[in-house]
Write an enzyme that holds these catalytic residues in place. Structure first.
Site, PDB file in Angstrom:
ATOM      1  N   ASN A  32       0.866  -1.185   0.000  1.00  0.00           N
ATOM      2  CA  ASN A  32       0.000   0.000   0.000  1.00  0.00           C
ATOM      3  C   ASN A  32       0.898   1.229   0.000  1.00  0.00           C
ATOM      4  OD1 ASN A  32       0.522   0.957   2.809  1.00  0.00           O
ATOM      5  ND2 ASN A  32      -0.354  -1.053   3.287  1.00  0.00           N
ATOM      6  N   ASP A  42       1.637  -8.618   1.402  1.00  0.00           N
ATOM      7  CA  ASP A  42       2.503  -7.628   2.061  1.00  0.00           C
ATOM      8  C   ASP A  42       2.989  -8.170   3.417  1.00  0.00           C
ATOM      9  OD1 ASP A  42       1.938  -4.019   2.592  1.00  0.00           O
ATOM     10  OD2 ASP A  42       3.771  -5.196   2.332  1.00  0.00           O
ATOM     11  N   SER A 131      -3.775  -6.562  -6.409  1.00  0.00           N
ATOM     12  CA  SER A 131      -5.073  -5.901  -6.241  1.00  0.00           C
ATOM     13  C   SER A 131      -6.286  -6.819  -6.188  1.00  0.00           C
ATOM     14  CB  SER A 131      -5.321  -4.846  -7.349  1.00  0.00           C
ATOM     15  OG  SER A 131      -4.665  -3.638  -7.029  1.00  0.00           O
ATOM     16  N   TYR A 135      -7.856  -5.372  -2.138  1.00  0.00           N
ATOM     17  CA  TYR A 135      -8.191  -4.203  -2.981  1.00  0.00           C
ATOM     18  C   TYR A 135      -9.345  -4.474  -3.941  1.00  0.00           C
ATOM     19  CZ  TYR A 135      -4.412  -1.205  -1.275  1.00  0.00           C
ATOM     20  OH  TYR A 135      -3.608  -0.397  -0.506  1.00  0.00           O
TER      21      TYR A 135
HETATM   22  N1  APR Z   1       1.848 -15.664  -2.039  1.00  0.00           N
HETATM   23  C1  APR Z   1       1.183 -15.395  -3.192  1.00  0.00           C
HETATM   24  N2  APR Z   1      -0.030 -14.806  -3.225  1.00  0.00           N
HETATM   25  C2  APR Z   1      -0.601 -14.485  -2.040  1.00  0.00           C
HETATM   26  C3  APR Z   1       0.034 -14.717  -0.792  1.00  0.00           C
HETATM   27  C4  APR Z   1       1.312 -15.342  -0.828  1.00  0.00           C
HETATM   28  N3  APR Z   1       2.002 -15.624   0.289  1.00  0.00           N
HETATM   29  N4  APR Z   1      -0.796 -14.265   0.203  1.00  0.00           N
HETATM   30  C5  APR Z   1      -1.899 -13.780  -0.410  1.00  0.00           C
HETATM   31  N5  APR Z   1      -1.795 -13.909  -1.742  1.00  0.00           N
HETATM   32  C6  APR Z   1      -2.737 -13.533  -2.793  1.00  0.00           C
HETATM   33  C7  APR Z   1      -4.150 -13.256  -2.375  1.00  0.00           C
HETATM   34  O1  APR Z   1      -4.873 -14.477  -2.219  1.00  0.00           O
HETATM   35  C8  APR Z   1      -4.625 -12.456  -3.586  1.00  0.00           C
HETATM   36  O2  APR Z   1      -4.926 -13.351  -4.646  1.00  0.00           O
HETATM   37  O3  APR Z   1      -2.289 -12.299  -3.343  1.00  0.00           O
HETATM   38  C9  APR Z   1      -3.380 -11.661  -3.990  1.00  0.00           C
HETATM   39  C10 APR Z   1      -3.387 -10.183  -3.565  1.00  0.00           C
HETATM   40  O4  APR Z   1      -4.028 -10.077  -2.308  1.00  0.00           O
HETATM   41  P1  APR Z   1      -3.607  -8.986  -1.195  1.00  0.00           P
HETATM   42  O5  APR Z   1      -2.394  -9.449  -0.504  1.00  0.00           O
HETATM   43  O6  APR Z   1      -4.824  -8.711  -0.384  1.00  0.00           O
HETATM   44  O7  APR Z   1      -3.194  -7.690  -2.038  1.00  0.00           O
HETATM   45  P2  APR Z   1      -4.097  -6.520  -2.656  1.00  0.00           P
HETATM   46  O8  APR Z   1      -5.438  -6.999  -3.070  1.00  0.00           O
HETATM   47  O9  APR Z   1      -3.193  -5.887  -3.669  1.00  0.00           O
HETATM   48  O10 APR Z   1      -4.328  -5.519  -1.431  1.00  0.00           O
HETATM   49  C11 APR Z   1      -3.216  -4.776  -0.978  1.00  0.00           C
HETATM   50  O11 APR Z   1      -3.560  -5.463   1.278  1.00  0.00           O
HETATM   51  O12 APR Z   1      -2.060  -6.531   2.623  1.00  0.00           O
HETATM   52  C12 APR Z   1      -2.581  -5.302   2.303  1.00  0.00           C
HETATM   53  O13 APR Z   1      -0.784  -3.779   2.755  1.00  0.00           O
HETATM   54  C13 APR Z   1      -1.547  -4.384   1.727  1.00  0.00           C
HETATM   55  O14 APR Z   1      -2.970  -2.483   1.867  1.00  0.00           O
HETATM   56  C14 APR Z   1      -2.403  -3.427   0.971  1.00  0.00           C
HETATM   57  C15 APR Z   1      -3.510  -4.324   0.419  1.00  0.00           C
END
Ligand code: APR
Length: 192
Positions: A32, A42, A131, A135
């Site tokens: 983020n 993250d 995302s 997101y």
């Molecule tokens: N490896 C690969 N993919 C993963 C992992 C992992 N260890 N953990 C989660 N995912 C997948 C989720 O299932 C989803 O398909 O990554 C994708 C993105 O999910 P998010 O992590 O929620 O990312 P995003 O949708 O971009 O949201 C970003 O979430 O964690 C917070 O700080 C971050 O505020 C930011 C927001």
């Protein structure tokens, strides 16, 4: 089971997997704007990289005009305890907030991450599905945008050579697989 595609001058690989376990030279983080960590990818990357990653993010923040990384932009840090030497932190669009700008902003995450690979001679990178978690970007919409942005970069440049997507669940893997077959055809990569 991974799916490989010859794309432009490189190779795209789709697989079920945990981004923190990847041994590509870089991994991308779905961060983020604060760069101070969070949940999902993250949180997993910060836990795996160790506390020095947060310090590196704070140092990167100081180079940013408002101390925040704008949506669609990316910054590079070391990977510390990760197998990957580098982390490229991308800020994806919040689907409900960005409206008609969402596709452009999502594509720019990938384009900017791949630009940083070129600038730092990073030959391989693994992406999560940016995302499509917190997101709220519908994965059926996000997958073709992500893959088209990667295709555009691989068609125009030699670096990186390998772009991997480490996808965390079958629904996401299937969405990217369908989009890849549609965009790239059934081409299996060299050595597949
Ligand atoms: N490896 C690969 N993919 C993963 C992992 C992992 N260890 N953990 C989660 N995912 C997948 C989720 O299932 C989803 O398909 O990554 C994708 C993105 O999910 P998010 O992590 O929620 O990312 P995003 O949708 O971009 O949201 C970003 O979430 O964690 C917070 O700080 C971050 O505020 C930011 C927001």
């Amino acid at each position: 089971m991974e799916q490989r595609f010859d794309v432009g001058r490189g190779v795209v690989v789709l697989e079920r997997g945990d981004i923190t376990r990847q041994d590509t030279e870089a991994i991308a983080n779905a961060a983020n704007s604060t760069l101070l960590g969070g949940g999902g990818v993250d949180g997993a990357i910060h836990r795996a990289a160790g506390p020095k990653l947060l310090q590196a993010c704070r140092d990167a923040k100081r180079t940013l005009p408002s101390g925040l990384l704008p949506t669609g932009q990316a910054v590079l840090t070391p990977g510390f305890r990760l197998r990957a030497a580098h982390v490229i932190h991308c800020v994806g669009p919040v689907y409900a907030r960005e409206g008609q700008d969402a596709p452009r902003l999502l594509a720019s995450c990938y384009a900017n991450a791949l630009r940083l690979c070129r600038e730092h001679d990073i030959r391989s990178i693994a992406f999560p599905s940016i995302s499509t978690g917190v997101y709220g970007y519908p994965v059926q919409e996000a997958a073709p945008i992500a893959l088209a942005a990667v295709r555009d970069a691989l068609e125009a440049n030699d670096t990186p050579h390998l772009v991997k997507f480490s996808l965390f669940d079958d629904t996401t893997l299937e969405a990217y697989g369908a989009a890849a077959r549609d965009l790239f055809g059934g081409r299996a990569g060299r050595g597949s």
